[in-house]
Write a protein that holds these residues in place. Structure first.
Motif, PDB file in Angstrom:
ATOM      1  N   ILE A  40     -47.480  12.603 -47.279  1.00  0.00           N
ATOM      2  CA  ILE A  40     -46.284  11.761 -47.314  1.00  0.00           C
ATOM      3  C   ILE A  40     -45.304  12.353 -46.296  1.00  0.00           C
ATOM      4  O   ILE A  40     -44.797  13.464 -46.477  1.00  0.00           O
ATOM      5  CB  ILE A  40     -45.692  11.733 -48.746  1.00  0.00           C
ATOM      6  CG1 ILE A  40     -46.787  11.355 -49.759  1.00  0.00           C
ATOM      7  CG2 ILE A  40     -44.525  10.763 -48.831  1.00  0.00           C
ATOM      8  CD1 ILE A  40     -46.339  11.450 -51.219  1.00  0.00           C
ATOM      9  N   ASP A  41     -45.049  11.622 -45.206  1.00  0.00           N
ATOM     10  CA  ASP A  41     -44.420  12.254 -44.034  1.00  0.00           C
ATOM     11  C   ASP A  41     -43.977  11.160 -43.058  1.00  0.00           C
ATOM     12  O   ASP A  41     -44.589  10.097 -42.980  1.00  0.00           O
ATOM     13  CB  ASP A  41     -45.482  13.145 -43.358  1.00  0.00           C
ATOM     14  CG  ASP A  41     -44.929  14.128 -42.332  1.00  0.00           C
ATOM     15  OD1 ASP A  41     -43.860  13.881 -41.751  1.00  0.00           O
ATOM     16  OD2 ASP A  41     -45.604  15.154 -42.107  1.00  0.00           O
ATOM     17  N   ALA A  42     -42.926  11.433 -42.292  1.00  0.00           N
ATOM     18  CA  ALA A  42     -42.557  10.537 -41.196  1.00  0.00           C
ATOM     19  C   ALA A  42     -43.530  10.654 -40.024  1.00  0.00           C
ATOM     20  O   ALA A  42     -43.666   9.723 -39.229  1.00  0.00           O
ATOM     21  CB  ALA A  42     -41.143  10.860 -40.716  1.00  0.00           C
ATOM     22  N   HIS A  43     -44.180  11.799 -39.941  1.00  0.00           N
ATOM     23  CA  HIS A  43     -45.009  12.122 -38.773  1.00  0.00           C
ATOM     24  C   HIS A  43     -46.484  12.173 -39.127  1.00  0.00           C
ATOM     25  O   HIS A  43     -46.846  12.617 -40.220  1.00  0.00           O
ATOM     26  CB  HIS A  43     -44.576  13.479 -38.196  1.00  0.00           C
ATOM     27  CG  HIS A  43     -43.111  13.563 -37.921  1.00  0.00           C
ATOM     28  ND1 HIS A  43     -42.232  14.084 -38.846  1.00  0.00           N
ATOM     29  CD2 HIS A  43     -42.375  13.152 -36.871  1.00  0.00           C
ATOM     30  CE1 HIS A  43     -40.995  13.998 -38.350  1.00  0.00           C
ATOM     31  NE2 HIS A  43     -41.049  13.438 -37.152  1.00  0.00           N
ATOM     32  N   ALA A  44     -47.317  11.772 -38.171  1.00  0.00           N
ATOM     33  CA  ALA A  44     -48.756  11.720 -38.430  1.00  0.00           C
ATOM     34  C   ALA A  44     -49.382  13.116 -38.511  1.00  0.00           C
ATOM     35  O   ALA A  44     -50.348  13.323 -39.246  1.00  0.00           O
ATOM     36  CB  ALA A  44     -49.448  10.895 -37.357  1.00  0.00           C
ATOM     37  N   ASP A  45     -48.868  14.073 -37.749  1.00  0.00           N
ATOM     38  CA  ASP A  45     -49.345  15.480 -37.810  1.00  0.00           C
ATOM     39  C   ASP A  45     -50.861  15.610 -37.652  1.00  0.00           C
ATOM     40  O   ASP A  45     -51.490  16.463 -38.278  1.00  0.00           O
ATOM     41  CB  ASP A  45     -48.918  16.151 -39.130  1.00  0.00           C
ATOM     42  CG  ASP A  45     -47.422  16.448 -39.184  1.00  0.00           C
ATOM     43  OD1 ASP A  45     -46.749  16.291 -38.149  1.00  0.00           O
ATOM     44  OD2 ASP A  45     -46.944  16.820 -40.271  1.00  0.00           O
ATOM     45  N   LEU A  46     -51.437  14.773 -36.784  1.00  0.00           N
ATOM     46  CA  LEU A  46     -52.898  14.734 -36.628  1.00  0.00           C
ATOM     47  C   LEU A  46     -53.400  15.413 -35.363  1.00  0.00           C
ATOM     48  O   LEU A  46     -54.595  15.398 -35.086  1.00  0.00           O
ATOM     49  CB  LEU A  46     -53.380  13.277 -36.616  1.00  0.00           C
ATOM     50  CG  LEU A  46     -53.442  12.577 -37.979  1.00  0.00           C
ATOM     51  CD1 LEU A  46     -53.649  11.074 -37.782  1.00  0.00           C
ATOM     52  CD2 LEU A  46     -54.562  13.156 -38.831  1.00  0.00           C
ATOM     53  N   PHE A  88     -45.991  16.900 -49.333  1.00  0.00           N
ATOM     54  CA  PHE A  88     -44.781  16.086 -49.216  1.00  0.00           C
ATOM     55  C   PHE A  88     -43.851  16.703 -48.178  1.00  0.00           C
ATOM     56  O   PHE A  88     -43.230  17.746 -48.412  1.00  0.00           O
ATOM     57  CB  PHE A  88     -44.079  15.997 -50.577  1.00  0.00           C
ATOM     58  CG  PHE A  88     -43.040  14.904 -50.645  1.00  0.00           C
ATOM     59  CD1 PHE A  88     -43.307  13.716 -51.313  1.00  0.00           C
ATOM     60  CD2 PHE A  88     -41.805  15.050 -50.022  1.00  0.00           C
ATOM     61  CE1 PHE A  88     -42.361  12.694 -51.355  1.00  0.00           C
ATOM     62  CE2 PHE A  88     -40.861  14.034 -50.059  1.00  0.00           C
ATOM     63  CZ  PHE A  88     -41.134  12.863 -50.728  1.00  0.00           C
ATOM     64  N   ASP A  89     -43.773  16.062 -47.022  1.00  0.00           N
ATOM     65  CA  ASP A  89     -42.808  16.471 -45.993  1.00  0.00           C
ATOM     66  C   ASP A  89     -41.505  15.721 -46.258  1.00  0.00           C
ATOM     67  O   ASP A  89     -41.479  14.486 -46.232  1.00  0.00           O
ATOM     68  CB  ASP A  89     -43.365  16.139 -44.608  1.00  0.00           C
ATOM     69  CG  ASP A  89     -42.463  16.630 -43.479  1.00  0.00           C
ATOM     70  OD1 ASP A  89     -41.232  16.717 -43.692  1.00  0.00           O
ATOM     71  OD2 ASP A  89     -42.988  16.897 -42.383  1.00  0.00           O
ATOM     72  N   LEU A  90     -40.450  16.472 -46.500  1.00  0.00           N
ATOM     73  CA  LEU A  90     -39.177  15.839 -46.896  1.00  0.00           C
ATOM     74  C   LEU A  90     -38.638  14.881 -45.837  1.00  0.00           C
ATOM     75  O   LEU A  90     -37.822  14.017 -46.146  1.00  0.00           O
ATOM     76  CB  LEU A  90     -38.147  16.925 -47.230  1.00  0.00           C
ATOM     77  CG  LEU A  90     -38.441  17.662 -48.553  1.00  0.00           C
ATOM     78  CD1 LEU A  90     -37.689  18.994 -48.599  1.00  0.00           C
ATOM     79  CD2 LEU A  90     -38.078  16.803 -49.759  1.00  0.00           C
ATOM     80  N   ASP A  91     -39.117  15.004 -44.589  1.00  0.00           N
ATOM     81  CA  ASP A  91     -38.594  14.082 -43.567  1.00  0.00           C
ATOM     82  C   ASP A  91     -39.156  12.668 -43.709  1.00  0.00           C
ATOM     83  O   ASP A  91     -38.763  11.765 -42.975  1.00  0.00           O
ATOM     84  CB  ASP A  91     -38.774  14.638 -42.152  1.00  0.00           C
ATOM     85  CG  ASP A  91     -40.219  14.722 -41.681  1.00  0.00           C
ATOM     86  OD1 ASP A  91     -41.048  13.912 -42.109  1.00  0.00           O
ATOM     87  OD2 ASP A  91     -40.493  15.625 -40.848  1.00  0.00           O
ATOM     88  N   VAL A  92     -40.058  12.443 -44.687  1.00  0.00           N
ATOM     89  CA  VAL A  92     -40.463  11.067 -44.979  1.00  0.00           C
ATOM     90  C   VAL A  92     -39.289  10.276 -45.552  1.00  0.00           C
ATOM     91  O   VAL A  92     -39.229   9.061 -45.441  1.00  0.00           O
ATOM     92  CB  VAL A  92     -41.661  11.021 -45.963  1.00  0.00           C
ATOM     93  CG1 VAL A  92     -41.205  11.305 -47.395  1.00  0.00           C
ATOM     94  CG2 VAL A  92     -42.362   9.664 -45.891  1.00  0.00           C
TER      95      VAL A  92
HETATM   96 MN   LIG Z   1     -42.700  15.416 -40.640  1.00  0.00          MN
END
Ligand SMILES: [Mn+2]
Length: 313
Positions: A131-137, A210-214
């Motif tokens: 759960i994140d704003a960023h894909a981080d892939l 859970f990335d809080l920036d989501v």
């Molecule tokens: Mn993020």
């Protein structure tokens, strides 16, 4: 960081390792973040905010701290990102094998590479719910695969990775993205059934990262890279509650709190969100009921000779 204090100031009887069902591991690491620095201060701000929080949860009518929450010593290995990830992996796995519900608070998102590796080795058919704003892939970033921009690359190769709230990525990340299991923020805002669709894509065992920036920067400004168009409080709780109700959530981590000394509200949000997730996990469970994290029995047998030091922290 003090290790003498209990999480949220709970009484000692609920904070002791042996009796606690829940483990909280702080990972104050910020080695690779690219813009807003300071997520190494996240765990301390989170813990301070937790101490000022009511321990009764109105919605679930529970006091989940009675299940026992043990705060471990922080993981402070920072000689390299890889060494930090290895330390997170080792410590997380040790507590999983002690049949605990293991949670971690960061720190930046690279810590999750270690979290995910540990859970994936211990649980069958694991979904990583990212759960994140960023894909981080990204496969690697700035010369290392242990970068926050690569947080779930390994998960994309080794687990059922489901991504929610995504609204920022590089085109190259499409190479590793499963369209069926990616929920973009711009689609979610127009789809009243997104929660059902996410839950349908999960296997039974779910690890949440859970990335809080989501969250929308209007309610969570204290992150390294605040992206507009994020989730709000109640829809986030609705979503998480359904995941906990319908799946076996085996643990979670919460990352990227980058505290701002002039605005404590985001620290408090993180503290409350963490407690909410515990409340959802244990709702309907009596405090004296035994906890079973149901880690893979084959794994347990294969590693039966591993030894644990009861006094390690
Ligand atoms: Mn993020």
């Amino acid at each position: 960081m003090s290790t003498k204090k209990n999480y949220a100031g709970i009484p000692d009887e609920f904070a002791q390792l042996e009796k606690a069902k829940i483990i909280l591991i702080p990972v104050p690491y910020d080695g690779t973040s690219t813009w807003g620095k300071g997520s190494d201060k996240g765990p301390q701000a989170f813990l301070e905010a937790s101490e000022n929080m009511e321990l009764y949860d109105i919605e679930t009518d529970t006091e989940v701290y009675e299940q026992g929450i043990h705060l471990t010593a922080p993981i402070t290995e920072n000689s390299s990102a890889e060494a930090m990830v290895n330390a997170v992996h080792k410590t997380t796995k040790e507590y999983i094998k002690r049949n605990k519900f293991v949670t971690l608070v960061g720190g930046e998102h690279s810590i999750s590479i270690g979290t995910i590796r540990a859970f994936n080795e211990c649980f069958d058919n694991l979904t990583v719910l990212h759960i994140d704003a960023h894909a981080d892939l990204r496969e690697s970033y700035e010369g290392t695969k242990y970068n926050h921009a690569c947080a779930v690359h390994e998960a994309s190769q080794t687990t059922n990775l489901v991504q929610v709230g995504i609204r920022s990525m590089d085109a190259i990340e499409k190479t590793f993205m499963d369209d069926e299991k990616t929920f973009f923020a711009h689609d979610m805002v127009n789809d009243e059934y997104w929660i059902d669709k996410v839950i349908e894509s999960l296997t039974d065992n779910v690890l949440i990262t859970f990335d809080l920036d989501v969250l929308d920067p209007s309610i969570m400004p204290s992150t390294g890279t605040p992206e507009p168009g994020g989730l709000f409080w109640y829809e986030t709780l609705d979503f998480l509650k359904q995941v906990f109700e319908e799946k076996n959530v085996v643990g979670f981590d919460m990352v990227e709190l980058c505290p701002n000394e002039h605005d404590k509200s985001a620290d408090f949000l993180a503290a409350k969100l963490y407690y909410k997730m515990l409340s959802y996990k244990f709702m309907g469970k009596a405090a004296d009921e035994e906890y079973d994290n149901t880690y893979d029995v084959d794994y347990k047998a294969a590693n039966a000779s591993l030894k644990y030091d009861d006094d390690e922290d």
